[in-house]
Write a protein that holds these residues in place. Structure first.
Motif, PDB file in Angstrom:
ATOM      1  N   GLU A  20       0.833  -1.209   0.000  1.00  0.00           N
ATOM      2  CA  GLU A  20       0.000   0.000   0.000  1.00  0.00           C
ATOM      3  C   GLU A  20       0.862   1.251   0.000  1.00  0.00           C
ATOM      4  OE1 GLU A  20      -3.218   2.144   2.952  1.00  0.00           O
ATOM      5  OE2 GLU A  20      -3.023  -0.045   3.019  1.00  0.00           O
ATOM      6  N   TRP A  21       1.907   1.239   0.815  1.00  0.00           N
ATOM      7  CA  TRP A  21       2.813   2.389   0.882  1.00  0.00           C
ATOM      8  C   TRP A  21       3.513   2.600  -0.457  1.00  0.00           C
ATOM      9  CZ3 TRP A  21       8.132   1.946   0.218  1.00  0.00           C
ATOM     10  CH2 TRP A  21       8.846   3.126   0.386  1.00  0.00           C
ATOM     11  N   THR A  22       3.944   1.501  -1.097  1.00  0.00           N
ATOM     12  CA  THR A  22       4.642   1.606  -2.387  1.00  0.00           C
ATOM     13  C   THR A  22       3.740   2.220  -3.447  1.00  0.00           C
ATOM     14  OG1 THR A  22       5.993  -0.331  -1.833  1.00  0.00           O
ATOM     15  CG2 THR A  22       5.907   0.313  -4.141  1.00  0.00           C
ATOM     16  N   VAL A  23       2.491   1.759  -3.520  1.00  0.00           N
ATOM     17  CA  VAL A  23       1.541   2.304  -4.500  1.00  0.00           C
ATOM     18  C   VAL A  23       1.279   3.778  -4.228  1.00  0.00           C
ATOM     19  CG1 VAL A  23      -0.866   2.220  -5.279  1.00  0.00           C
ATOM     20  CG2 VAL A  23       0.439   0.100  -5.037  1.00  0.00           C
ATOM     21  N   THR A  24       1.043   4.119  -2.965  1.00  0.00           N
ATOM     22  CA  THR A  24       0.775   5.519  -2.605  1.00  0.00           C
ATOM     23  C   THR A  24       1.962   6.411  -2.926  1.00  0.00           C
ATOM     24  OG1 THR A  24      -0.712   4.801  -0.838  1.00  0.00           O
ATOM     25  CG2 THR A  24       0.131   7.053  -0.705  1.00  0.00           C
ATOM     26  N   SER A  25       3.141   5.946  -2.561  1.00  0.00           N
ATOM     27  CA  SER A  25       4.348   6.735  -2.785  1.00  0.00           C
ATOM     28  C   SER A  25       4.625   6.945  -4.267  1.00  0.00           C
ATOM     29  CB  SER A  25       5.531   6.023  -2.118  1.00  0.00           C
ATOM     30  OG  SER A  25       6.718   6.709  -2.364  1.00  0.00           O
ATOM     31  N   MET A  26       4.553   5.860  -5.059  1.00  0.00           N
ATOM     32  CA  MET A  26       4.808   5.984  -6.492  1.00  0.00           C
ATOM     33  C   MET A  26       3.728   6.808  -7.178  1.00  0.00           C
ATOM     34  SD  MET A  26       7.670   4.796  -7.461  1.00  0.00           S
ATOM     35  CE  MET A  26       7.433   4.818  -9.226  1.00  0.00           C
ATOM     36  N   SER A  27       2.473   6.657  -6.736  1.00  0.00           N
ATOM     37  CA  SER A  27       1.387   7.446  -7.337  1.00  0.00           C
ATOM     38  C   SER A  27       1.627   8.930  -7.116  1.00  0.00           C
ATOM     39  CB  SER A  27       0.037   7.049  -6.715  1.00  0.00           C
ATOM     40  OG  SER A  27      -0.258   5.712  -6.976  1.00  0.00           O
ATOM     41  N   GLY A  28       2.029   9.289  -5.902  1.00  0.00           N
ATOM     42  CA  GLY A  28       2.318  10.691  -5.602  1.00  0.00           C
ATOM     43  C   GLY A  28       3.445  11.236  -6.456  1.00  0.00           C
ATOM     44  N   THR A  29       4.490  10.440  -6.610  1.00  0.00           N
ATOM     45  CA  THR A  29       5.635  10.867  -7.424  1.00  0.00           C
ATOM     46  C   THR A  29       5.228  11.076  -8.875  1.00  0.00           C
ATOM     47  OG1 THR A  29       7.183   9.703  -5.981  1.00  0.00           O
ATOM     48  CG2 THR A  29       7.938  10.192  -8.211  1.00  0.00           C
ATOM     49  N   ILE A  30       4.446  10.143  -9.419  1.00  0.00           N
ATOM     50  CA  ILE A  30       4.019  10.261 -10.814  1.00  0.00           C
ATOM     51  C   ILE A  30       3.106  11.466 -10.991  1.00  0.00           C
ATOM     52  CG2 ILE A  30       2.588   9.155 -12.586  1.00  0.00           C
ATOM     53  CD1 ILE A  30       3.898   6.510 -11.743  1.00  0.00           C
ATOM     54  N   ALA A  31       2.183  11.678 -10.049  1.00  0.00           N
ATOM     55  CA  ALA A  31       1.294  12.844 -10.144  1.00  0.00           C
ATOM     56  C   ALA A  31       2.096  14.140 -10.140  1.00  0.00           C
ATOM     57  CB  ALA A  31       0.295  12.825  -8.978  1.00  0.00           C
ATOM     58  N   GLU A  32       3.087  14.232  -9.265  1.00  0.00           N
ATOM     59  CA  GLU A  32       3.926  15.441  -9.207  1.00  0.00           C
ATOM     60  C   GLU A  32       4.667  15.657 -10.521  1.00  0.00           C
ATOM     61  OE1 GLU A  32       6.441  14.772  -5.841  1.00  0.00           O
ATOM     62  OE2 GLU A  32       4.747  14.777  -4.439  1.00  0.00           O
ATOM     63  N   ASN A  33       5.174  14.592 -11.098  1.00  0.00           N
ATOM     64  CA  ASN A  33       5.913  14.714 -12.350  1.00  0.00           C
ATOM     65  C   ASN A  33       5.002  15.061 -13.523  1.00  0.00           C
ATOM     66  OD1 ASN A  33       8.999  13.934 -12.190  1.00  0.00           O
ATOM     67  ND2 ASN A  33       7.911  12.727 -10.663  1.00  0.00           N
ATOM     68  N   LEU A  34       3.782  14.526 -13.524  1.00  0.00           N
ATOM     69  CA  LEU A  34       2.847  14.879 -14.587  1.00  0.00           C
ATOM     70  C   LEU A  34       2.413  16.338 -14.461  1.00  0.00           C
ATOM     71  CD1 LEU A  34       0.653  11.651 -14.780  1.00  0.00           C
ATOM     72  CD2 LEU A  34       2.436  12.417 -16.377  1.00  0.00           C
ATOM     73  N   ARG A  35       2.255  16.804 -13.235  1.00  0.00           N
ATOM     74  CA  ARG A  35       1.933  18.224 -13.026  1.00  0.00           C
ATOM     75  C   ARG A  35       3.088  19.089 -13.527  1.00  0.00           C
ATOM     76  NH1 ARG A  35      -2.561  19.573 -12.724  1.00  0.00           N
ATOM     77  NH2 ARG A  35      -3.220  18.913 -10.657  1.00  0.00           N
ATOM     78  N   ALA A  36       4.305  18.694 -13.213  1.00  0.00           N
ATOM     79  CA  ALA A  36       5.482  19.454 -13.674  1.00  0.00           C
ATOM     80  C   ALA A  36       5.591  19.434 -15.192  1.00  0.00           C
ATOM     81  CB  ALA A  36       6.754  18.874 -13.047  1.00  0.00           C
ATOM     82  N   ALA A  37       5.066  18.367 -15.828  1.00  0.00           N
ATOM     83  CA  ALA A  37       5.092  18.269 -17.295  1.00  0.00           C
ATOM     84  C   ALA A  37       3.998  19.105 -17.948  1.00  0.00           C
ATOM     85  CB  ALA A  37       4.957  16.807 -17.716  1.00  0.00           C
ATOM     86  N   GLY A  38       3.115  19.682 -17.123  1.00  0.00           N
ATOM     87  CA  GLY A  38       2.104  20.576 -17.671  1.00  0.00           C
ATOM     88  C   GLY A  38       0.672  20.094 -17.586  1.00  0.00           C
ATOM     89  N   SER A  39       0.417  19.012 -16.874  1.00  0.00           N
ATOM     90  CA  SER A  39      -0.962  18.540 -16.745  1.00  0.00           C
ATOM     91  C   SER A  39      -1.816  19.595 -16.041  1.00  0.00           C
ATOM     92  CB  SER A  39      -1.019  17.235 -15.934  1.00  0.00           C
ATOM     93  OG  SER A  39      -2.364  16.874 -15.700  1.00  0.00           O
ATOM     94  N   THR A  40      -3.003  19.817 -16.578  1.00  0.00           N
ATOM     95  CA  THR A  40      -3.919  20.807 -16.001  1.00  0.00           C
ATOM     96  C   THR A  40      -5.119  20.151 -15.324  1.00  0.00           C
ATOM     97  OG1 THR A  40      -5.064  20.995 -18.125  1.00  0.00           O
ATOM     98  CG2 THR A  40      -3.270  22.559 -17.702  1.00  0.00           C
ATOM     99  N   MET A  41      -5.083  18.834 -15.167  1.00  0.00           N
ATOM    100  CA  MET A  41      -6.182  18.124 -14.527  1.00  0.00           C
ATOM    101  C   MET A  41      -6.329  18.570 -13.072  1.00  0.00           C
ATOM    102  SD  MET A  41      -5.377  14.238 -15.820  1.00  0.00           S
ATOM    103  CE  MET A  41      -6.882  13.531 -15.151  1.00  0.00           C
ATOM    104  N   PRO A  42      -7.553  18.540 -12.539  1.00  0.00           N
ATOM    105  CA  PRO A  42      -7.722  18.800 -11.105  1.00  0.00           C
ATOM    106  C   PRO A  42      -6.889  17.802 -10.297  1.00  0.00           C
ATOM    107  CG  PRO A  42      -9.848  18.745 -12.220  1.00  0.00           C
ATOM    108  CD  PRO A  42      -8.825  18.282 -13.218  1.00  0.00           C
ATOM    109  N   GLU A  43      -6.432  18.230  -9.139  1.00  0.00           N
ATOM    110  CA  GLU A  43      -5.501  17.427  -8.350  1.00  0.00           C
ATOM    111  C   GLU A  43      -6.038  16.037  -8.014  1.00  0.00           C
ATOM    112  OE1 GLU A  43      -1.856  16.637  -6.690  1.00  0.00           O
ATOM    113  OE2 GLU A  43      -2.460  18.332  -7.934  1.00  0.00           O
ATOM    114  N   ASP A  44      -7.307  15.935  -7.624  1.00  0.00           N
ATOM    115  CA  ASP A  44      -7.841  14.628  -7.242  1.00  0.00           C
ATOM    116  C   ASP A  44      -7.878  13.672  -8.436  1.00  0.00           C
ATOM    117  OD1 ASP A  44      -9.882  16.188  -8.402  1.00  0.00           O
ATOM    118  OD2 ASP A  44     -11.460  15.147  -7.309  1.00  0.00           O
ATOM    119  N   ARG A  45      -8.225  14.181  -9.617  1.00  0.00           N
ATOM    120  CA  ARG A  45      -8.235  13.332 -10.819  1.00  0.00           C
ATOM    121  C   ARG A  45      -6.823  12.931 -11.216  1.00  0.00           C
ATOM    122  NH1 ARG A  45     -10.734  15.730 -15.681  1.00  0.00           N
ATOM    123  NH2 ARG A  45     -10.174  13.701 -16.521  1.00  0.00           N
TER     124      ARG A  45
END
Length: 197
Positions: free
Chosen positions: A128-153
């Motif tokens: 569970e921790w691994t999935v949560t941690s990796m999901s957070g990292t990927i979300a941060e990187n996609l945001r840095a790449a320019g994603s404009t999706m709402p944070e929860d999505r």
């Protein structure tokens, strides 16, 4: 200026931790979680059993430390691969790099494929921790790449990407050739890139 005693001790402790994690990764990959021996790991690292237990009081703590180190290496490689890409291209590259890295890693293969039942039973919180941690990292990187999706999505899509990656490593698919990066990339372009906006 001469090194202080504290800095020498700190360097030795770091070396000991690296030796322990290296030995543990080999032991878990070769023998599996059930058969892995903490005594064997301590011996292979050239350290006493008491030193191992001071740092990692049980097998689960040691598994968590090894997986955290793996996660950091995968994250570093993924971040380097997607620098400067658009969100859609970043998804494709991140999936391809992470899938390739995890599929070819002996420890991950052992945990997800060969020891999957024990891995699920013994290490639920670590998973569970691994999935949560990796999901957070990927979300941060996609945001840095320019994603404009709402944070929860964005967080939900990132978690879907992580869970898909793990699922495709655990269970073979006819959707793409897992040993062919071009095939993995085409799959990601067709099915995963459209998830991110």
């Amino acid at each position: 200026m001469a090194e202080t005693t504290a800095s020498i001790r700190s360097g030795a402790a770091a070396d000991d931790s690296t030796a322990l994690l290296d030995a543990a990764e080999r032991e878990f990959a070769e023998r599996g979680l059930g058969s892995a021996s903490l005594d064997s790991i301590a011996r292979a690292a050239g350290l006493s059993r008491s030193t191992l237990y001071r740092r990692y009081p049980n097998k689960a703590a040691l598994v968590a430390a090894v997986l955290d180190r793996t996660r950091r290496v995968v994250t570093r490689d993924m971040q380097a691969s997607i620098a400067g890409l658009s969100p859609g291209d970043a998804v494709v590259e991140a999936f391809t790099v992470c899938f390739r890295w995890l599929r070819r890693n002996p420890l991950v293969r052992r945990l997800l494929v060969e020891d999957s039942a024990l891995w699920t039973q013994v290490t639920g919180p670590i998973r569970e921790w691994t999935v949560t941690s990796m999901s957070g990292t990927i979300a941060e990187n996609l945001r840095a790449a320019g994603s404009t999706m709402p944070e929860d999505r964005l967080r939900t899509v990132a978690e879907i990407l992580v869970r898909l990656t793990v699922s495709y490593i655990e269970t073979p698919t006819v959707g793409f050739d897992p040993d062919d990066d071009a095939s993995v990339r085409r799959f990601a372009e067709t099915h995963l890139a459209p998830l991110v906006g």
